[in-house]
Design a protein around this motif. Structure first.
Motif, PDB file in Angstrom:
ATOM      1  N   VAL A 297       1.027  -1.304   0.110  1.00 53.87           N
ATOM      2  CA  VAL A 297      -0.050  -0.167  -0.086  1.00 53.87           C
ATOM      3  C   VAL A 297       0.951   1.192   0.113  1.00 53.87           C
ATOM      4  CG1 VAL A 297      -1.640   1.450   1.123  1.00 53.87           C
ATOM      5  CG2 VAL A 297      -1.798  -1.206   1.226  1.00 53.87           C
ATOM      6  N   ALA A 298       1.736   1.490   0.988  1.00 51.64           N
ATOM      7  CA  ALA A 298       2.555   2.555   1.243  1.00 51.64           C
ATOM      8  C   ALA A 298       3.805   2.193   1.980  1.00 51.64           C
ATOM      9  CB  ALA A 298       1.622   3.638   1.631  1.00 51.64           C
ATOM     10  N   ARG A 299       4.695   3.294   1.970  1.00 50.71           N
ATOM     11  CA  ARG A 299       5.881   3.075   2.842  1.00 50.71           C
ATOM     12  C   ARG A 299       5.794   4.776   3.594  1.00 50.71           C
ATOM     13  NH1 ARG A 299      11.459   1.308   1.357  1.00 50.71           N
ATOM     14  NH2 ARG A 299      10.677  -0.641   1.637  1.00 50.71           N
ATOM     15  N   VAL A 300       5.438   4.400   5.112  1.00 55.25           N
ATOM     16  CA  VAL A 300       5.232   5.735   5.800  1.00 55.25           C
ATOM     17  C   VAL A 300       6.345   5.723   6.917  1.00 55.25           C
ATOM     18  CG1 VAL A 300       3.583   6.954   7.340  1.00 55.25           C
ATOM     19  CG2 VAL A 300       2.745   5.586   5.432  1.00 55.25           C
ATOM     20  N   ARG A 301       7.214   6.616   6.947  1.00 60.28           N
ATOM     21  CA  ARG A 301       8.232   6.732   7.911  1.00 60.28           C
ATOM     22  C   ARG A 301       9.278   5.608   8.034  1.00 60.28           C
ATOM     23  NH1 ARG A 301       6.169  10.701  12.610  1.00 60.28           N
ATOM     24  NH2 ARG A 301       6.680   8.964  13.823  1.00 60.28           N
ATOM     25  N   GLY A 302       9.437   5.018   6.947  1.00 59.20           N
ATOM     26  CA  GLY A 302      10.446   3.890   6.859  1.00 59.20           C
ATOM     27  C   GLY A 302       9.475   2.591   7.104  1.00 59.20           C
ATOM     28  N   VAL A 303       8.273   2.419   7.297  1.00 58.85           N
ATOM     29  CA  VAL A 303       7.349   1.280   7.728  1.00 58.85           C
ATOM     30  C   VAL A 303       6.525   1.023   6.634  1.00 58.85           C
ATOM     31  CG1 VAL A 303       5.787   0.235   9.299  1.00 58.85           C
ATOM     32  CG2 VAL A 303       7.645   1.753  10.159  1.00 58.85           C
ATOM     33  N   ASP A 304       6.539  -0.091   6.041  1.00 58.25           N
ATOM     34  CA  ASP A 304       5.877  -0.706   4.913  1.00 58.25           C
ATOM     35  C   ASP A 304       4.666  -1.092   5.409  1.00 58.25           C
ATOM     36  OD1 ASP A 304       7.631  -0.369   3.002  1.00 58.25           O
ATOM     37  OD2 ASP A 304       8.481  -2.427   3.013  1.00 58.25           O
ATOM     38  N   TYR A 305       3.447  -0.939   4.509  1.00 54.60           N
ATOM     39  CA  TYR A 305       2.064  -1.409   4.967  1.00 54.60           C
ATOM     40  C   TYR A 305       1.628  -2.317   3.796  1.00 54.60           C
ATOM     41  CZ  TYR A 305       1.967   2.003   8.709  1.00 54.60           C
ATOM     42  OH  TYR A 305       2.263   2.975  10.001  1.00 54.60           O
ATOM     43  N   ILE A 306       1.367  -3.441   4.356  1.00 55.44           N
ATOM     44  CA  ILE A 306       0.713  -4.499   3.246  1.00 55.44           C
ATOM     45  C   ILE A 306      -0.633  -5.060   3.473  1.00 55.44           C
ATOM     46  CG2 ILE A 306       1.377  -6.900   2.382  1.00 55.44           C
ATOM     47  CD1 ILE A 306       4.329  -6.412   2.671  1.00 55.44           C
ATOM     48  N   ASN A 307      -1.431  -4.731   2.509  1.00 53.96           N
ATOM     49  CA  ASN A 307      -2.828  -5.097   2.585  1.00 53.96           C
ATOM     50  C   ASN A 307      -2.868  -6.649   2.190  1.00 53.96           C
ATOM     51  OD1 ASN A 307      -5.705  -5.490   2.379  1.00 53.96           O
ATOM     52  ND2 ASN A 307      -5.558  -4.567   0.348  1.00 53.96           N
TER      53      ASN A 307
ATOM     54  N   PHE B 160      -8.468  -0.213   4.981  1.00 54.15           N
ATOM     55  CA  PHE B 160      -7.252  -0.356   5.506  1.00 54.15           C
ATOM     56  C   PHE B 160      -5.993   0.585   4.577  1.00 54.15           C
ATOM     57  CE2 PHE B 160      -2.933  -2.423   5.029  1.00 54.15           C
ATOM     58  CZ  PHE B 160      -2.369  -2.055   6.392  1.00 54.15           C
ATOM     59  N   LYS B 161      -6.389   0.529   3.315  1.00 57.98           N
ATOM     60  CA  LYS B 161      -5.698   1.314   2.380  1.00 57.98           C
ATOM     61  C   LYS B 161      -5.927   2.829   2.440  1.00 57.98           C
ATOM     62  CE  LYS B 161      -6.676  -0.991  -1.525  1.00 57.98           C
ATOM     63  NZ  LYS B 161      -6.656  -1.440  -2.980  1.00 57.98           N
ATOM     64  N   LYS B 162      -7.315   3.094   2.784  1.00 59.32           N
ATOM     65  CA  LYS B 162      -7.630   4.532   3.002  1.00 59.32           C
ATOM     66  C   LYS B 162      -7.152   4.792   4.225  1.00 59.32           C
ATOM     67  CE  LYS B 162     -11.739   7.581   3.523  1.00 59.32           C
ATOM     68  NZ  LYS B 162     -13.136   7.528   3.864  1.00 59.32           N
TER      69      LYS B 162
ATOM     70  N   THR C 236       7.381  -3.796   9.169  1.00 57.91           N
ATOM     71  CA  THR C 236       6.084  -4.012   8.053  1.00 57.91           C
ATOM     72  C   THR C 236       4.918  -4.192   8.995  1.00 57.91           C
ATOM     73  OG1 THR C 236       7.240  -5.076   6.263  1.00 57.91           O
ATOM     74  CG2 THR C 236       5.173  -5.243   6.400  1.00 57.91           C
ATOM     75  N   VAL C 237       3.908  -3.321   8.621  1.00 60.30           N
ATOM     76  CA  VAL C 237       2.684  -3.474   9.258  1.00 60.30           C
ATOM     77  C   VAL C 237       1.809  -4.499   8.385  1.00 60.30           C
ATOM     78  CG1 VAL C 237       0.329  -2.316   9.928  1.00 60.30           C
ATOM     79  CG2 VAL C 237       2.597  -1.342  10.493  1.00 60.30           C
ATOM     80  N   LEU C 238       1.280  -5.694   8.658  1.00 61.81           N
ATOM     81  CA  LEU C 238       0.521  -6.445   7.677  1.00 61.81           C
ATOM     82  C   LEU C 238      -0.755  -6.686   8.187  1.00 61.81           C
ATOM     83  CD1 LEU C 238       0.621  -8.720   5.510  1.00 61.81           C
ATOM     84  CD2 LEU C 238       1.385 -10.261   7.378  1.00 61.81           C
ATOM     85  N   LEU C 239      -1.649  -6.457   7.213  1.00 59.53           N
ATOM     86  CA  LEU C 239      -3.085  -6.772   7.665  1.00 59.53           C
ATOM     87  C   LEU C 239      -3.242  -8.200   6.985  1.00 59.53           C
ATOM     88  CD1 LEU C 239      -6.130  -6.255   8.358  1.00 59.53           C
ATOM     89  CD2 LEU C 239      -6.483  -5.309   6.043  1.00 59.53           C
TER      90      LEU C 239
END
Length: 446
Positions: free
Chosen positions: A315-325, A439-441, A416-419
């Motif tokens: 989804v995105a990388r925010v402040r060095g953290v990856d977010y995966i849907n 989650f993406k929003k 990584t934040v993983l949903l």
């Protein structure tokens, strides 16, 4: 002779079945216990098909010659019990559509995990190769609607166990069974063997002229081969080359052997990464090769396929953290694949409507890789009972906004934040797509 067909459920499959039934001269009645979505109500009203919503009129249903049942309706529903007591046959939309599909070839894909990716990839290969192909089943449009109004020479169909349950005479020209792990046990009397048997219905009616593609290393599939003795030509796949396997990796190359020749490509050129996606690519590649698609077409499609929404979707990388849907991970085994595929420390968001889950399967990976767990559900009691004390931090959330906000607080650069919820979505969301979109929003609003 009067031919009355009643269709239970007016979603994608039900509305499509109603249109096909009307075209084939049936007296048609559609009944849905819930409100019918506008798009499906329009399909019915535009064609003058009689329907009801918000409840069932039993007298109008129990005078049918045959019932087409939505896969979402469980056998324990009172109306299904009444239909069975009356001795009326119940079939699925896929079974019904198959009767009128003529000489069209059916490529059918099932499995507890990976079936949507494999279905979309197989469709991508055929479409790119110029085939007249439709996408149906759990993805795409209703098979019955396509057969009625936009028929194709080929169909790639994703089949759930629920759809397979009510299929009898339908035949897959190419059947793919990716894996069998516990899922939907609440619909199968918490009997794993009953669920596994439902999956094996995909080989019903196949002959030696048809193909059965399956993962060679799945012990449940191996047992099923002995029990059900498929008559199709067998195409097992595995990561390593052992005797009899028709797709494997050797010397960094993916190799596929079929009666149409041997196909090879560098494994690193596959667009989908990870072991589970290797299997998905193998299954789609075998199906394509069995259908005699040119090697360069297969190679191009396996290397440019972009994946499936809500399945390990970056989804995105925010402040060095990856977010995966990975909202599509509605069972424990799907979550296992997702955790395994991520190489960084994790903040894992899981929870929802439990379907009889056994979390032991992911316990070791969670303990090893997760910095924190966030339980997103109305009732997280079972999750707490299993995971409390096993990871450094656990939090509860009652909305996606709260879950993402807590993950943002906990995660540090390089995480990584993983949903990957392990569960169905119906306690807080409309469906897994709604959960993934929320989650993406929320991530994009960080």
């Amino acid at each position: 002779m009067r031919r009355r067909i009643v269709i239970l459920g007016a979603g994608e499959s039900g509305a499509g079945a109603a249109v096909l039934a009307l075209k084939e001269g049936y007296e048609v009645f559609v009944s849905d216990s819930s409100a019918i979505k506008d798009e499906y109500r329009k399909i019915l009203t535009d064609r003058g098909i009689e329907f009801e919503e918000g409840g069932h009129t039993y007298s109008k249903i129990l005078n049918a010659n045959e019932i087409v049942k939505s896969p979402g309706i469980p056998d324990k529903a009172d109306i299904i019990q009444q239909i069975k007591a009356a001795g009326i046959g119940i079939i699925s939309e896929i079974e019904f559509a198959g009767r009128y599909a003529g000489m069209s070839k059916m490529i059918c894909i099932t499995g507890s995990n990976g079936k949507t990716t494999t279905t979309m990839l197989t469709y991508h290969i055929l479409k790119s190769a110029g085939f007249d192909v439709g996408l149906a089943g759990n993805v795409g449009n209703s098979l019955a609607l396509q057969v009625a109004e936009t028929p194709h020479q080929y169909y790639v169909i994703e089949l759930s166990s629920f759809q397979l349950d009510n299929m009898y005479d339908f035949k897959a020209d190419v059947a793919v069974l990716l894996n069998i792990t516990p899922d939907h046990l609440d619909r199968y009397h918490y009997d794993f063997q009953e669920y596994a048997s439902a999956k094996f219905r995909i080989v019903r009616n196949q002959t030696v002229d048809d193909a059965f593609i399956f993962w060679n290393d799945d012990p449940v599939i191996r047992a099923g081969l002995k029990q059900f003795n498929p008559q199709a030509t067998l195409y097992p796949f595995a990561e390593n080359h052992v005797e009899g396997v028709k797709a494997y990796v050797e010397g960094g190359k993916l190799i596929i052997e079929t009666k149409n020749g041997i196909y090879t490509m560098d494994r690193e050129l596959l667009s989908l990464k990870g072991t589970h996606n290797l299997y998905n690519s193998m299954a789609a590649g075998i199906a394509a090769k069995v259908m005699d698609i040119h090697d360069e077409r297969i190679r191009a499609s396996l290397s440019d396929f972009s994946g499936v929404e809500h399945r390990l979707e970056m989804v995105a990388r925010v402040r060095g953290v990856d977010y995966i849907n990975d909202s599509k991970a509605t069972n424990v085994n799907s979550c296992w694949y997702a955790i395994q595929s991520v190489g960084t420390p994790l903040v894992l968001i899981l929870g929802g409507t439990d379907k009889g889950n056994d979390y032991k399967e992911i316990e070791a990976l969670v303990v090893k890789k997760c910095r924190a767990l966030i339980f997103l559900g109305v009732d997280n009691t079972k999750l707490h009972a299993f995971f409390d004390g096993k990871v450094p931090q656990i939090a509860d959330a009652r909305s996606m906004e709260e879950a993402v906000a807590k993950a943002y607080e906990i995660a540090v650069k390089g995480d990584t934040v993983l949903l990957s919820p392990c569960c169905a979505s119906f306690d807080l969301f409309k469906n897994y797509e709604d959960r993934g979109e929320q989650f993406k929003k929320c991530v994009r609003n960080l």
